[in-house]
Write a protein that holds these residues in place. Structure first.
Motif, PDB file in Angstrom:
ATOM      1  N   ALA A 139       0.716  -1.192  -0.029  1.00  0.00           N
ATOM      2  CA  ALA A 139      -0.206  -0.024  -0.011  1.00  0.00           C
ATOM      3  C   ALA A 139       0.781   1.085   0.036  1.00  0.00           C
ATOM      4  O   ALA A 139       0.521   2.165  -0.740  1.00  0.00           O
ATOM      5  CB  ALA A 139      -0.865  -0.043   1.078  1.00  0.00           C
ATOM      6  N   ARG A 140       1.994   1.286   0.989  1.00  0.00           N
ATOM      7  CA  ARG A 140       2.772   2.402   0.607  1.00  0.00           C
ATOM      8  C   ARG A 140       3.438   2.436  -0.429  1.00  0.00           C
ATOM      9  O   ARG A 140       3.670   3.745  -0.913  1.00  0.00           O
ATOM     10  CB  ARG A 140       3.892   2.236   2.034  1.00  0.00           C
ATOM     11  N   ALA A 141       3.940   1.263  -1.190  1.00  0.00           N
ATOM     12  CA  ALA A 141       4.736   1.509  -2.443  1.00  0.00           C
ATOM     13  C   ALA A 141       3.686   2.211  -3.313  1.00  0.00           C
ATOM     14  O   ALA A 141       4.230   2.815  -4.287  1.00  0.00           O
ATOM     15  CB  ALA A 141       4.903   0.274  -2.996  1.00  0.00           C
ATOM     16  N   ALA A 142       2.371   1.739  -3.549  1.00  0.00           N
ATOM     17  CA  ALA A 142       1.526   2.263  -4.292  1.00  0.00           C
ATOM     18  C   ALA A 142       1.262   3.530  -4.189  1.00  0.00           C
ATOM     19  O   ALA A 142       0.986   4.272  -5.241  1.00  0.00           O
ATOM     20  CB  ALA A 142       0.018   1.348  -3.923  1.00  0.00           C
ATOM     21  N   GLU A 143       1.373   4.077  -3.017  1.00  0.00           N
ATOM     22  CA  GLU A 143       0.989   5.512  -2.617  1.00  0.00           C
ATOM     23  C   GLU A 143       2.188   6.343  -3.171  1.00  0.00           C
ATOM     24  O   GLU A 143       1.866   7.191  -3.785  1.00  0.00           O
ATOM     25  CB  GLU A 143       1.056   5.675  -1.131  1.00  0.00           C
ATOM     26  N   ILE A 144       3.464   6.044  -3.148  1.00  0.00           N
ATOM     27  CA  ILE A 144       4.601   6.394  -3.956  1.00  0.00           C
ATOM     28  C   ILE A 144       4.392   6.554  -5.280  1.00  0.00           C
ATOM     29  O   ILE A 144       4.492   7.548  -5.840  1.00  0.00           O
ATOM     30  CB  ILE A 144       5.985   5.935  -3.398  1.00  0.00           C
ATOM     31  N   VAL A 145       4.173   5.635  -6.004  1.00  0.00           N
ATOM     32  CA  VAL A 145       3.973   5.400  -7.361  1.00  0.00           C
ATOM     33  C   VAL A 145       3.147   6.325  -7.782  1.00  0.00           C
ATOM     34  O   VAL A 145       3.172   6.990  -8.817  1.00  0.00           O
ATOM     35  CB  VAL A 145       3.236   3.892  -7.632  1.00  0.00           C
TER      36      VAL A 145
END
Length: 398
Positions: free
Chosen positions: A385-391
């Motif tokens: 979820a955190r990775a998706a937010e940065i993307v």
């Protein structure tokens, strides 16, 4: 078609994000699948994926350009033999990205392949945003890569909490710690009261982990066998458990056939975690498994014995204070490491005695591992979820 309908269709089409994702190893495939799932939860039908991946990413709808097994190559000589086909795959993958014209290219681990693709794409089309998921080990060797990455990577998604500071120090691209997928497995790594009682009982369970690749098993098995023979002669009864994976079972069984002491071989991730939950200590080849053991709060002794060529290169390029991932994360060399010429039974047996018994070394490791949840925390968000937010942030800014 009316003007209103035409405008609505144009807006809908413009809102769809096209992402090209490349993962060429099984671990990267799992990360890619989790990221794809998290992005679909946020964007719904507003995201389309293309790229290279394995079974996990296929389950999320990706049709891979080629089977990632083509790149499962181990050893310098094997790479040299396959180099022309690898280079062709790098070129064809870069061409596929350019043809697809995605909003973003996401490269996952496997830097020898993925970064070469990324450099070609950035040189030909700077409008495509590029995110690197899983940092190369710039903190351990070839630190100059961090600064070079600024030319073709817009953001790095780091699995380890100390990596963003390393990128700042090395003047690399922006880097954000998104969390390690192992942190989502903590509930499966920590013992229940019954399992804790087995941890504390006799004979002690010692988990034996000689490696997760065929070449590692080849280099490690003899020293593991001789060390365990001497340890059992000195310590008395030990309950030895050796977790492995299905495709290595035959190689492991062949390797332990020569051991004077026989471990129980268990296969698969669930059985490995079950072994960790009852283990008093571990005897492990250096790698990600040392972080998994630290999260399971299992004291350990770590080793690494490579081939002559790999060892020669390693001595000249590795710059980190430790090669043990658990040590790097907790910021203290609490896990003893025995590399190459130090990887001998005469040194390993005393260290294993210490982690199996109530000693200062064991206590120091347990105290360090007790801090690891806080060190690796990402709050309420999962790593994907955190990775998706940065993307999504990078997409908005690019």
């Amino acid at each position: 078609m009316t003007v209103a309908t035409s405008t609505k269709a144009a807006v809908t089409q413009a809102a769809v994000r096209r992402l090209f994702v490349i993962a060429t190893e099984e671990s990267g495939d799992r990360l890619g699948a989790a990221l794809m799932r998290a992005l679909k939860q946020r964007l719904g039908d507003g995201v389309v994926f293309e790229g290279v991946g394995g079974r996990a990413m296929a389950e999320q709808g990706l049709v891979s350009l080629f089977p990632i097994e083509e790149l499962s190559i181990m050893g310098i000589s094997a790479v040299v033999r396959r180099l022309p086909s690898i280079l062709r795959r790098i070129r064809s993958t870069a061409e596929a990205v350019l043809l697809a014209q995605p909003d973003m290219l996401i490269i996952i681990d496997s830097p020898d392949f993925t970064h070469r693709v990324a450099r070609r794409v950035r040189a030909r089309d700077p409008s495509i945003a590029i995110v690197n998921y899983v940092s190369p080990t710039v903190w351990a060797w070839r630190p100059g890569r961090a600064r070079a990455m600024r030319r073709y990577v817009d953001h790095v998604l780091a699995l380890l909490p100390f990596e963003p500071e390393e990128y700042r120090r090395l003047q690399g691209p922006p880097c954000t710690y998104v969390g390690h997928p192992l942190t989502e497995q903590i509930a499966h790594l920590r013992p229940s009261p019954t399992e804790q009682a087995r941890r504390d009982a006799e004979p002690p369970v010692l988990v034996v982990l000689p490696g997760s690749r065929r070449s590692e098993i080849f280099h490690q098995m003899a020293v593991f066998g001789e060390t365990l023979k001497r340890l059992q002669a000195e310590h008395g009864d030990l309950d030895l458990i050796l977790p492995t994976v299905p495709h290595l079972r035959e190689a492991v069984e062949a390797g332990v056939r020569e051991w004077p002491v026989q471990p129980r071989i268990v296969v698969g991730d669930a059985d490995k975690k079950a072994a960790f939950r009852i283990a008093r200590a571990a005897f492990a080849k250096s790698g990600t498994v040392t972080l998994e053991l630290a999260l399971a709060q299992v004291p350990m002794v770590a080793v690494y014995k490579a081939g002559a060529m790999e060892a020669w290169i390693g001595k000249r390029v590795i710059r980190s204070a430790s090669v043990i991932l658990a040590n790097l994360v907790v910021g203290d060399n609490v896990v003893p490491e025995f590399i190459q010429e130090d990887c001998v039974p005469e040194k390993l047996v005393p260290a294993l005695r210490e982690v199996l018994s109530d000693t200062p070394m064991r206590a120091r490791q347990l105290a360090a591992f007790a801090r690891i949840d806080d060190i690796m925390s990402t709050g309420a968000q999962t790593p994907s979820a955190r990775a998706a937010e940065i993307v999504l942030n990078v997409l908005r800014q690019h």
